[in-house]
Design a protein around this motif. Structure first.
Motif, PDB file in Angstrom:
ATOM      1  N   ALA A 117       0.847  -1.238   0.013  1.00  0.00           N
ATOM      2  CA  ALA A 117      -0.032  -0.020   0.015  1.00  0.00           C
ATOM      3  C   ALA A 117       0.830   1.398   0.020  1.00  0.00           C
ATOM      4  N   ALA A 118       0.360   2.389  -0.800  1.00  0.00           N
ATOM      5  CA  ALA A 118       0.935   3.588  -0.384  1.00  0.00           C
ATOM      6  C   ALA A 118       0.339   4.169   1.060  1.00  0.00           C
ATOM      7  N   THR A 119       1.348   4.795   1.449  1.00  0.00           N
ATOM      8  CA  THR A 119       0.943   5.450   2.771  1.00  0.00           C
ATOM      9  C   THR A 119       1.638   6.867   3.008  1.00  0.00           C
ATOM     10  N   GLY A 120       0.965   7.456   3.908  1.00  0.00           N
ATOM     11  CA  GLY A 120       1.736   8.644   4.542  1.00  0.00           C
ATOM     12  C   GLY A 120       2.663   8.484   5.770  1.00  0.00           C
ATOM     13  N   GLY A 121       3.673   9.062   5.576  1.00  0.00           N
ATOM     14  CA  GLY A 121       4.628   8.584   7.010  1.00  0.00           C
ATOM     15  C   GLY A 121       4.395   9.722   8.169  1.00  0.00           C
ATOM     16  N   SER A 196     -10.690  11.602   1.978  1.00  0.00           N
ATOM     17  CA  SER A 196     -10.034  12.876   2.139  1.00  0.00           C
ATOM     18  C   SER A 196      -8.588  12.738   2.845  1.00  0.00           C
ATOM     19  N   TYR A 197      -7.548  13.071   2.752  1.00  0.00           N
ATOM     20  CA  TYR A 197      -6.252  12.861   3.545  1.00  0.00           C
ATOM     21  C   TYR A 197      -6.763  13.487   4.903  1.00  0.00           C
ATOM     22  N   GLU A 198      -5.887  13.356   5.749  1.00  0.00           N
ATOM     23  CA  GLU A 198      -5.934  13.599   7.160  1.00  0.00           C
ATOM     24  C   GLU A 198      -5.761  14.952   7.113  1.00  0.00           C
ATOM     25  N   THR A 199      -6.222  15.690   8.437  1.00  0.00           N
ATOM     26  CA  THR A 199      -5.749  17.084   8.984  1.00  0.00           C
ATOM     27  C   THR A 199      -4.537  16.911   9.783  1.00  0.00           C
ATOM     28  N   VAL A 213       2.501   4.998  10.065  1.00  0.00           N
ATOM     29  CA  VAL A 213       2.107   5.333   8.593  1.00  0.00           C
ATOM     30  C   VAL A 213       0.617   5.212   8.770  1.00  0.00           C
ATOM     31  N   VAL A 214       0.205   5.938   7.702  1.00  0.00           N
ATOM     32  CA  VAL A 214      -1.459   5.987   7.611  1.00  0.00           C
ATOM     33  C   VAL A 214      -1.891   5.789   6.020  1.00  0.00           C
ATOM     34  N   GLY A 215      -2.781   4.999   5.891  1.00  0.00           N
ATOM     35  CA  GLY A 215      -3.576   4.826   4.835  1.00  0.00           C
ATOM     36  C   GLY A 215      -4.863   4.555   4.766  1.00  0.00           C
ATOM     37  N   MET A 216      -5.607   4.160   3.744  1.00  0.00           N
ATOM     38  CA  MET A 216      -6.912   3.892   3.358  1.00  0.00           C
ATOM     39  C   MET A 216      -7.088   2.407   3.001  1.00  0.00           C
ATOM     40  N   SER A 217      -6.349   1.524   3.019  1.00  0.00           N
ATOM     41  CA  SER A 217      -6.350   0.164   2.657  1.00  0.00           C
ATOM     42  C   SER A 217      -5.872  -0.826   3.593  1.00  0.00           C
ATOM     43  N   VAL A 238       6.061   4.424   1.884  1.00  0.00           N
ATOM     44  CA  VAL A 238       5.696   5.689   2.082  1.00  0.00           C
ATOM     45  C   VAL A 238       5.994   6.489   1.163  1.00  0.00           C
ATOM     46  N   THR A 239       4.896   7.166   0.394  1.00  0.00           N
ATOM     47  CA  THR A 239       4.791   8.073  -0.849  1.00  0.00           C
ATOM     48  C   THR A 239       4.843   9.635  -0.278  1.00  0.00           C
ATOM     49  N   ASN A 240       4.517   9.997   0.793  1.00  0.00           N
ATOM     50  CA  ASN A 240       4.556  11.557   1.329  1.00  0.00           C
ATOM     51  C   ASN A 240       4.833  11.483   2.921  1.00  0.00           C
ATOM     52  N   ALA A 241       4.978  12.816   3.285  1.00  0.00           N
ATOM     53  CA  ALA A 241       4.908  13.002   4.770  1.00  0.00           C
ATOM     54  C   ALA A 241       3.545  13.126   4.853  1.00  0.00           C
ATOM     55  N   ALA A 242       2.934  12.719   5.996  1.00  0.00           N
ATOM     56  CA  ALA A 242       1.478  12.689   6.395  1.00  0.00           C
ATOM     57  C   ALA A 242       1.560  14.235   6.610  1.00  0.00           C
ATOM     58  N   ALA A 243       0.189  14.644   6.717  1.00  0.00           N
ATOM     59  CA  ALA A 243      -0.571  15.946   6.834  1.00  0.00           C
ATOM     60  C   ALA A 243       0.190  16.730   7.914  1.00  0.00           C
ATOM     61  N   PRO A 249       1.332  20.263   0.443  1.00  0.00           N
ATOM     62  CA  PRO A 249      -0.094  19.362   0.668  1.00  0.00           C
ATOM     63  C   PRO A 249       0.030  18.222  -0.088  1.00  0.00           C
ATOM     64  N   ILE A 250      -0.875  17.274   0.230  1.00  0.00           N
ATOM     65  CA  ILE A 250      -0.833  15.856  -0.502  1.00  0.00           C
ATOM     66  C   ILE A 250      -1.569  15.855  -1.590  1.00  0.00           C
ATOM     67  N   SER A 251      -1.410  15.289  -2.694  1.00  0.00           N
ATOM     68  CA  SER A 251      -2.019  15.052  -3.872  1.00  0.00           C
ATOM     69  C   SER A 251      -1.883  13.643  -4.276  1.00  0.00           C
ATOM     70  N   ASP A 254       0.806  12.986  -6.695  1.00  0.00           N
ATOM     71  CA  ASP A 254       2.139  12.987  -6.057  1.00  0.00           C
ATOM     72  C   ASP A 254       2.330  11.479  -5.572  1.00  0.00           C
ATOM     73  N   VAL A 255       1.181  10.977  -4.981  1.00  0.00           N
ATOM     74  CA  VAL A 255       1.352   9.725  -4.298  1.00  0.00           C
ATOM     75  C   VAL A 255       1.524   8.608  -5.115  1.00  0.00           C
ATOM     76  N   LEU A 256       0.898   8.666  -6.595  1.00  0.00           N
ATOM     77  CA  LEU A 256       1.091   7.694  -7.510  1.00  0.00           C
ATOM     78  C   LEU A 256       2.450   7.693  -7.929  1.00  0.00           C
TER      79      LEU A 256
HETATM   80  N1  HPA Z   1      -2.812   9.569   4.091  1.00  0.00           N
HETATM   81  C1  HPA Z   1      -3.647   8.434   3.539  1.00  0.00           C
HETATM   82  N2  HPA Z   1      -3.367   7.600   2.844  1.00  0.00           N
HETATM   83  C2  HPA Z   1      -2.400   7.731   2.038  1.00  0.00           C
HETATM   84  C3  HPA Z   1      -1.606   8.764   2.236  1.00  0.00           C
HETATM   85  C4  HPA Z   1      -1.867   9.696   3.591  1.00  0.00           C
HETATM   86  O1  HPA Z   1      -0.887  10.554   3.560  1.00  0.00           O
HETATM   87  N3  HPA Z   1      -0.493   8.617   1.145  1.00  0.00           N
HETATM   88  C5  HPA Z   1      -0.882   7.562   0.507  1.00  0.00           C
HETATM   89  N4  HPA Z   1      -2.108   7.094   0.888  1.00  0.00           N
END
Ligand code: HPA
Length: 296
Positions: A117-121, A196-199, A213-217, A238-243, A249-251, A254-256
């Motif tokens: 899974a792709a996740t935010g760090g 929505s990504y997290e606040t 890490v955080v994700g939706m799957s 880890v595809t991005n730093a978490a919010a 900002p997270i898009s 960028d994650v892909l």
């Molecule tokens: N949050 C939730 N899901 C994600 C993220 C994130 O920052 N990056 C990739 N999947």
């Protein structure tokens, strides 16, 4: 859900029997690809591809970055069932649909499920491209995929979740990472419903709760796979730093992109791990493959 567990079992059996007819000798290791990781499905020798749309009762993904194919092939000689594309709660699917492929894999005789899974760090030291091997999870979806009537032929009513992610498989991942010079970082995955990504406040909450890490799957699938007695290993890329942890900002784009960039490295690790877990003895976790050179 209005339908009964009997319907679920019958639908899963119908899907499994279609797949078995198309490909009679099936491997016992399955790999689920996360966002942006489609490339991992390329270049598998002798691969047979079945589009999800052709499999009776199989849902079809709606999200960019998720193709919908079940691919059976080999990697460095080891057989593998690849699920290219998965289903998410945020798409509107009930958790029973999100996890339907896990039921089918169980009926196909799969023993080991590897989830990616792709996740935010969340943890400050995590960087895009890092590979986190899940040691545990926080199910914060607000429901559970096993809610509703239980079919004991799949697993118990109250399944133990002390070791969702197999310790043995995690050790294999760590060892193979070491051999390849890849830092395989243990971590806890928090699963939120999205989309929505997290606040930043939510990320601070998750930090307090012990998430890395955080994700939706991943988590619903892991729960259902464990319920079915399959061994689970999960890698969070880890595809991005978490919010709020990072400044940008997270898009999804960028994650892909980050997922795509890190995919070759993850692929190397996955190939080694699949080799280790799919030896003909079935235990997969012992000496045989550790003598193999770096043929990845
Ligand atoms: N949050 C939730 N899901 C994600 C993220 C994130 O920052 N990056 C990739 N999947």
């Amino acid at each position: 859900m209005s339908e009964s567990i009997g319907d679920l079992a019958a639908r899963a059996a119908e899907s499994a029997s279609f797949i078995r007819k198309a490909i009679p000798a099936l491997p016992t290791v399955a790999l689920v690809l996360g966002s942006g990781m489609n490339e991992l499905a390329e270049g598998l020798p002798d691969a047979v591809t079945i589009p999800y749309a052709e499999i009776p009762n199989f849902p079809v993904p709606t999200v960019a970055g998720h193709a919908g194919n079940l691919i059976v092939g080999r990697t460095s000689g080891a057989g593998l069932i690849l699920l290219q594309g998965r289903f998410h709660y945020y798409e509107g699917h009930p958790l029973e649909v999100v996890t339907f492929p896990m039921r089918v894999l169980k009926l196909l005789g799969v023993k080991t499920v590897i989830l990616t899974a792709a996740t935010g760090g969340i943890r400050a030291d995590l960087r895009p491209g890092n590979i986190v091997c899940l040691s545990d999870h926080l199910n914060l979806i607000g429901s559970n995929p096993l809610r509703g009537p239980n079919d004991a032929s799949f697993g118990p009513r109250f399944p133990d979740m002390t070791e969702v992610y197999s310790k043995k498989l995690r050790a294999v991942a760590r060892e193979e990472g070491k051999r390849l010079g890849i830092n395989v970082i243990p971590g806890v995955y928090a699963c939120l419903p999205g989309p929505s990504y997290e606040t930043p406040a939510e990320i601070r909450m998750l930090q307090t709760l012990g998430a890395d890490v955080v994700g939706m799957s991943t988590v619903p699938e892991a729960i259902v796979a464990r319920h079915g007695g399959m061994d689970v290993l999960a890698f969070a890329l880890v595809t991005n730093a978490a919010a709020g942890v990072g400044v940008a900002p997270i898009s999804h784009k960028d994650v892909l992109e980050a997922g795509k960039k890190a995919t070759p490295l993850l692929g190397k690790l996955l190939r080694r791990v699949v080799l280790r877990v799919s030896d003909p003895g079935g235990t997969g976790l012992t000496a045989e493959m550790s003598t193999l050179g770096g043929d990845v």
